[in-house]
Design an enzyme around this catalytic site. Sequence first.
Site, PDB file in Angstrom:
ATOM      1  N   ASP A 183      50.346  42.101  41.881  1.00 23.53           N
ATOM      2  CA  ASP A 183      50.696  41.553  43.017  1.00 23.53           C
ATOM      3  C   ASP A 183      50.220  41.921  44.298  1.00 23.53           C
ATOM      4  OD1 ASP A 183      52.523  39.543  44.201  1.00 23.53           O
ATOM      5  OD2 ASP A 183      54.182  40.847  44.205  1.00 23.53           O
ATOM      6  N   ASP A 192      49.003  36.427  49.741  1.00 27.12           N
ATOM      7  CA  ASP A 192      49.659  36.760  48.090  1.00 27.12           C
ATOM      8  C   ASP A 192      50.098  36.717  46.669  1.00 27.12           C
ATOM      9  OD1 ASP A 192      52.147  37.175  46.305  1.00 27.12           O
ATOM     10  OD2 ASP A 192      53.251  35.655  47.283  1.00 27.12           O
TER      11      ASP A 192
END
Length: 476
Positions: free
Chosen positions: A344, A117
């Site tokens: 992201d 992440d």
Amino acid sequence: MVKYSTSMASSRFLFLLSSLILISSSTPTPAPATAPTSTITIPLSAPSSTKLIISSKNPWGALNHLASLSLSRAHHIKSPETKFSLLKTPLFPRSYGGYSISLNFGTPPQTTKLVMDTGSSLVWFPCTSRYLCSRCDFPNIQVKGIPTFIPKLSSSSNLIGCKNHKCSWLYGPKIQSKCQECDPTTQNCTQSCPPYVIQYGLGSTAGLLLSETLDFPDKKTIPGFLVGCSLFSIRQPEGIAGFGRSPESLPSQLGLKKFSYCLVSHALDDTPASSDLVLDTGSGSDDTKTPGLSYTPFQKNPIAAFRDYYYVLLRNIVIGDTHVKVPYKFLAPGSDGNGGTIVDSGTTFTFMEKPVYELVAKEFEKQVAHYTVATEVQNQTGLRPCFNISGEKSVSVPEFTFHFKGGAKMALPLANYFSFVDSGVICLTIVSDNMSGSGIVGGPAIILGNYQQRNFYVEFDLKNERFGFKQQNCVS
């Protein structure tokens, strides 16, 4: 993206915290993590070309689920609160929209799966035999069989103390004033760092911080690595490997100069197929560019709450031959921190703030007017626009390109922005807040998700503060 809190969500969680008495209560302050080598490559696993693999029983519901996850994460992102040279690890696609890696922690090592992440920083894993995961009923996930790290089986597990400088990585320098059980005249203190609670869109996790050993292949060992021991989570079936920009992130703790990955299609979700996540501390010239990559510089956000993210400056959005006229306030962060684009890996579908999304959606509707709008599918999936192409021998839609500062252009393959979601229907896989009003306000205006990054080799050059990419087939 990460919001830390010392408040506990339930009495059950407080009970779970007591299980940590099985961990050694000593709180050493280890030296900075180091290791003597140069590159690690780790397999990355995740989600066919233009076909999104979804449940045959409820395809619209499954797609709506991914869209909802992307939107929920966007809500959260916009409202936050060692020396080696090259390491590689496999990166695997998962049916809940993320990509995971396997890392080894502890002495002797215990293997744990973590979702990579770039939108958060803490590294944490499901922890102890009492670990609970609520609402983790994802495809191919056995809630009762989620693997957990067992601290009592590791001789290198230690709770992080309240006066340990790594505690302040999460809570800031003022955390020292909250160490009320510690003698202010000495560093010796048995009080542990406060519990953490972290929000991830629809999910969350809570636990305590550990100092632990991280083992990579070929005997590359990093002692004293800060990691979260989570005892309770909601909608988080695997741990998280935070690759954000804060001190507690994996890149920061390992002193990486760059890291890179290539995401395989989500059609390969939960299969053995993977690509490589490459961690690099660099051994050549500091400003060496990877051949074939286009680069754009990272941008800064003036507001501390958003500094964990990787911002890039999007100059133009081009659909076919048309430059979409996006107001500049959405393209670059303002003095209030709002606006701009982030990359992201933890978001599935790219998010665009409502005014930007409407410009993009209407331009596609204008240029693809030769197909009938599939209104029912739009209502069922939450995606828009959707078009009925049944009976067509070929599909004709305009190209979709992002133009970044410095001249870098990311021309998305058709499969990265239109997907078949039902027999004869295609939908644009971009999401926004579709509620009435102005939608989500604050934080990044555009979040470039992993669905749009598929089959691109991307590089986060931390040393030179730049983002590089090139299109390539990520399945070797």
